[in-house]
Design an enzyme around this catalytic site. Structure first.
Site, PDB file in Angstrom:
ATOM      1  N   LYS A  83       0.862  -1.187   0.000  1.00 40.65           N
ATOM      2  CA  LYS A  83       0.000   0.000   0.000  1.00 40.65           C
ATOM      3  C   LYS A  83       0.896   1.234   0.000  1.00 40.65           C
ATOM      4  O   LYS A  83       1.774   1.374   0.854  1.00 40.65           O
ATOM      5  CB  LYS A  83      -0.844  -0.038   1.278  1.00 40.65           C
ATOM      6  CG  LYS A  83      -2.190   0.617   1.180  1.00 40.65           C
ATOM      7  CD  LYS A  83      -2.927   0.334   2.495  1.00 40.65           C
ATOM      8  CE  LYS A  83      -4.307   0.897   2.502  1.00 40.65           C
ATOM      9  NZ  LYS A  83      -4.902   0.788   3.840  1.00 40.65           N
TER      10      LYS A  83
HETATM   11  C1  E4P Z   1      -8.285   1.708   3.741  1.00 41.79           C
HETATM   12  O1  E4P Z   1      -7.518   0.894   3.293  1.00 41.79           O
HETATM   13  C2  E4P Z   1      -8.118   2.384   5.037  1.00 41.79           C
HETATM   14  O2  E4P Z   1      -7.401   1.525   5.888  1.00 41.79           O
HETATM   15  C3  E4P Z   1      -9.409   2.670   5.739  1.00 41.79           C
HETATM   16  O3  E4P Z   1     -10.537   2.279   5.007  1.00 41.79           O
HETATM   17  C4  E4P Z   1      -9.481   3.982   6.407  1.00 41.79           C
HETATM   18  O4  E4P Z   1     -10.726   4.115   7.047  1.00 41.79           O
HETATM   19  P1  E4P Z   1     -11.018   5.208   8.160  1.00 41.79           P
HETATM   20  O5  E4P Z   1     -11.355   6.481   7.490  1.00 41.79           O
HETATM   21  O6  E4P Z   1     -12.226   4.640   8.889  1.00 41.79           O
HETATM   22  O7  E4P Z   1      -9.796   5.305   9.029  1.00 41.79           O
END
Ligand code: E4P
Length: 217
Positions: A83
């Site tokens: 990522k």
């Molecule tokens: C995506 O890969 C992120 O880890 C995640 O969806 C972030 O979500 P949040 O806005 O609830 O922290």
């Protein structure tokens, strides 16, 4: 639509994997912190629990640093998906890694133009953050809709991974638009199974079944 769970909690992942309906996992540094575990060790544990992609995020901000960290992460297991943030260096890294056959999830996407760049960089997944978009007065689903339109216009292979999902209506809307994947907290995945009329229906059928005095088998 594929379902990923957005957590580094292995107990949650194990429980959902047992349903046979879990297609992958996404993590981020906040979720790793929340798990209280060592990043590499918990990523290895997660990779053994699911067959699908497990996103593990780099923390370096420069291209060389991202490549170094990606090298460590991709050695963990074959289903690790690197990522990277949606920055110039993140996209350079994406291009290099996908060129070598490594899966890449480009995260923190907040505009359709950013998603267009991610696709041009060969991203396996792009993660538009629906909930955070909504939280800040933008329309998260409009973003998903725009990205779907653009990707279809040019037949890009990059999968739209609707992220920062807060509730089941987000999942429903993303599915109607045609997002390829939704990643969500375990409590949202579990909420998808439930309906008050299903519970009431079971209760009524079981009461009437008991009145028949029969048993199956
Ligand atoms: C995506 O890969 C992120 O880890 C995640 O969806 C972030 O979500 P949040 O806005 O609830 O922290």
């Amino acid at each position: 639509m594929k379902f990923f769970v957005d957590t580094a909690d292995t107990a949650e992942i194990e429980e959902l994997a047992a349903t046979g309906l879990l297609d992958g996992v996404t993590t981020n540094p906040t979720l790793i912190h929340k798990s209280g575990k060592d990043f590499l060790a918990v990523t290895q544990e997660i990779c053994a629990l699911v067959d699908g992609p497990v996103s593990a995020e780099v923390v370096a901000l420069d291209h060389a640093g991202m490549l170094r960290e990606a090298e460590v992460l991709r050695r963990i297991a074959d289903n690790v998906c690197i990522k990277v943030p949606l920055t110039v260096d993140g996209l350079k890294t994406c291009k290099a890694l996908t060129g070598e056959g490594t899966m890449v999830n480009v995260t923190l996407c907040f505009s359709a133009n950013q998603a267009l760049l991610a696709a041009k960089a060969g991203a396996t997944f792009v993660s538009p953050f629906v909930g955070r978009h909504d939280d800040n007065g933008f329309d998260g689903m409009a973003l998903i809709r725009d990205i779907r339109l653009i990707y279809d216009n040019y037949a890009f292979d990059t999968q739209i991974l609707a992220a920062s999902i807060r509730h089941p209506v987000h999942v429903l809307e993303a599915a109607k638009i045609g997002a390829d994947v939704a990643t969500m907290p375990a409590k949202v995945v579990k909420a998808l199974f439930h309906h008050v009329l299903t519970d009431q229906g079971i209760e009524g059928f079981l009461a009437d079944w008991a009145r028949t005095g029969q048993a199956i088998g």
